[in-house]
Write a protein that holds these residues in place. Structure first.
Motif, short mmCIF file in Angstrom:
data_model
loop_
_atom_site.label_atom_id
_atom_site.label_comp_id
_atom_site.label_asym_id
_atom_site.label_seq_id
_atom_site.Cartn_x
_atom_site.Cartn_y
_atom_site.Cartn_z
N UNK A 219 0.81 -1.22 0.00
CA UNK A 219 0.00 0.00 0.00
C UNK A 219 0.84 1.26 0.00
N UNK A 220 0.14 2.39 0.08
CA UNK A 220 0.81 3.69 0.05
C UNK A 220 0.91 4.25 1.47
N UNK A 244 -3.71 0.14 2.12
CA UNK A 244 -3.74 -0.75 0.95
C UNK A 244 -5.20 -0.94 0.54
N UNK A 245 -5.54 -0.39 -0.63
CA UNK A 245 -6.94 -0.42 -1.08
C UNK A 245 -7.03 -1.22 -2.38
N UNK A 246 -8.02 -2.11 -2.49
CA UNK A 246 -8.27 -2.84 -3.73
C UNK A 246 -9.76 -2.86 -4.00
N UNK A 252 -5.78 -3.57 3.85
CA UNK A 252 -5.01 -3.51 5.09
C UNK A 252 -4.67 -2.05 5.38
N UNK A 253 -4.42 -1.76 6.63
CA UNK A 253 -3.98 -0.42 6.97
C UNK A 253 -3.21 -0.46 8.27
N UNK A 277 -13.44 -2.56 5.19
CA UNK A 277 -14.46 -1.51 5.03
C UNK A 277 -14.25 -0.79 3.70
N UNK A 278 -15.29 -0.10 3.19
CA UNK A 278 -15.09 0.69 1.99
C UNK A 278 -14.12 1.84 2.27
N UNK A 279 -13.29 2.17 1.26
CA UNK A 279 -12.31 3.24 1.45
C UNK A 279 -12.98 4.59 1.22
N UNK A 280 -13.84 4.97 2.13
CA UNK A 280 -14.62 6.21 1.98
C UNK A 280 -14.39 7.12 3.18
N UNK A 281 -14.74 8.38 3.00
CA UNK A 281 -14.57 9.34 4.11
C UNK A 281 -15.41 8.91 5.31
N UNK A 282 -16.60 8.36 5.05
CA UNK A 282 -17.45 7.94 6.18
C UNK A 282 -16.74 6.88 7.01
#
Ligand code: FAD
Ligand code: SF4
Length: 321
Positions: A219-220, A244-246, A252-253, A277-282
């Motif tokens: 991930x970044x 790490x988003x897919x 993972x984070x 979880x979804x990679x969203x602001x919420x």
């Protein structure tokens, strides 16, 4: 300053053997010498470890090994660190000044002492400096101090930016002591204050840090530091994160916070909320809220709670973009 004698260590075993209650290791001296001038540290003898052969940054089969006497500037600028662990390079570059980073070592950076003003003033009581004398910061000047994991005995924060990045990266610290060598994970090196705030870490007297190792990270990563002015200031709050988003989902984070606790604070509650979880602001807000729900701010530092929450969300949004 108390008069002291000085020697250069020839090897790790000799350096370790030289340590007693009145002898200390000397790295770049950027923290220790200041504390000696203030009368906070009063060694009779210094063992300079900077000529030991621990200055290399080397590739390992699964990551990187960074020698404990490598200078902060050299590590921040190293191509492998910048490519694979940009969060570490950014954290190092956010600390102190160019001149200080040219002197400061990796081992010394990890073991730098708190910037609590009472700790640095020998005319004041302080449980960390003089156990049992009290903690004036709790009722006094604590705007910059801890909101997480503090105790009645001490509300200090750990000042290192680098240690926050190493906590997010799950680094291992290699030490050489009288009983041989051992490895300590970060988090795990630094202690919460409890009723022994005089002990910053789990190191035994005389244990010499020889290296830090890093494993693979997917991930970044990024480091965000919030401070009173744009440079040359310690963190009010900082965030080291690797995401790490897919397919729009957090695989993972790893998140760690600085400026909020006596240790580089690994945000395990936030990480648990985010995995899958979804990679969203919420979701990022929910995760940050879960972590900060454990905060116990003092009279003058409640502002750090929303500050840390927003810093986490902004950092994750940038990484997810
Ligand atoms: C004005 C100023 C601003 C700063 N701003 C920041 C900032 O924004 N962010 C930040 O993170 N830091 C900041 N720093 C702190 C700086 O990063 C530390 O002083 C530095 O990293 C310490 O490294 P050193 O090698 O000079 O350690 P030293 O001062 O030599 O040693 C520090 C401690 O580590 C021990 N030690 C040293 N090497 C070893 C070893 N290999 N094994 C075991 N023990 C060892 C020493 O005995 C001593 O107790 C600032 C410092 C100053 C003076
Ligand atoms: S917060 Fe810790 S370092 Fe600061 S005065 Fe209290 S005991 Fe000392």
């Amino acid at each position: 300053m108390r008069p002291f004698t000085y020697e250069r260590a020839r090897d790790a075993a000799g350096a370790v053997a030289a340590i007693d209650g009145e002898t200390m290791f000397l790295g770049g001296g950027t923290n220790l010498v200041d504390l000696m001038r203030l009368g906070v540290a009063r060694p009779r003898h210094l063992v300079d470890v900077t000529r030991l052969p621990y200055a290399a940054v080397e590739e390992t089969p699964d990551g990187l090994r960074i020698g404990a006497t490598a200078r902060n500037s050299d590590v921040a600028a190293h191509s492998l660190v910048r490519e694979r662990y940009p969060v570490l390079s950014q954290a190092l570059l956010s600390g102190a000044s160019g001149q200080l980073r040219n002197l400061a070592t990796i081992g010394g950076n990890l073991l730098q002492r708190t910037r609590c003003p009472y700790f640095q003033d020998v005319t004041k009581p302080c449980n960390k400096r003089r156990p049992g004398s009290g903690c004036p910061a709790r009722e006094g000047a604590h705007r910059n101090l801890a909101i997480l994991g503090h105790s009645d005995a001490c509300v200090a924060t750990h000042p290192s930016d680098m240690a926050v990045a190493l906590a997010a990266l799950g680094a291992q610290v290699h030490v050489h002591g009288r009983d041989g060598e051992r490895t300590i994970p970060i988090p795990g090196l630094h202690r919460l204050p409890g009723d022994r705030p005089d002990r910053d870490t789990v190191l035994e007297p005389g244990e010499l840090i020889t290296a830090v190792t890093l494993g693979p990270v997917a991930g970044r990563g990024a480091y965000r530091k919030v401070r009173e002015r744009a440079s040359f200031a310690f963190a009010l709050v900082s965030v080291a994160a690797v995401l790490d988003v897919g397919d729009g989902t957090v695989r993972d984070c790893r998140i760690a916070l600085g400026g909020v606790a006596h240790v580089p604070w690994r945000a395990e509650r936030a990480e648990a909320v985010l995995r899958g979880a979804p990679a969203t602001e919420t979701a990022f807000r929910e995760a940050a809220g879960a972590e900060l729900s454990a905060a116990e701010p003092l009279r003058d530092n409640a502002f750090k709670v929303p500050l840390a929450r927003n810093a986490i969300v902004r950092t994750l949004l940038e990484l997810a973009a």
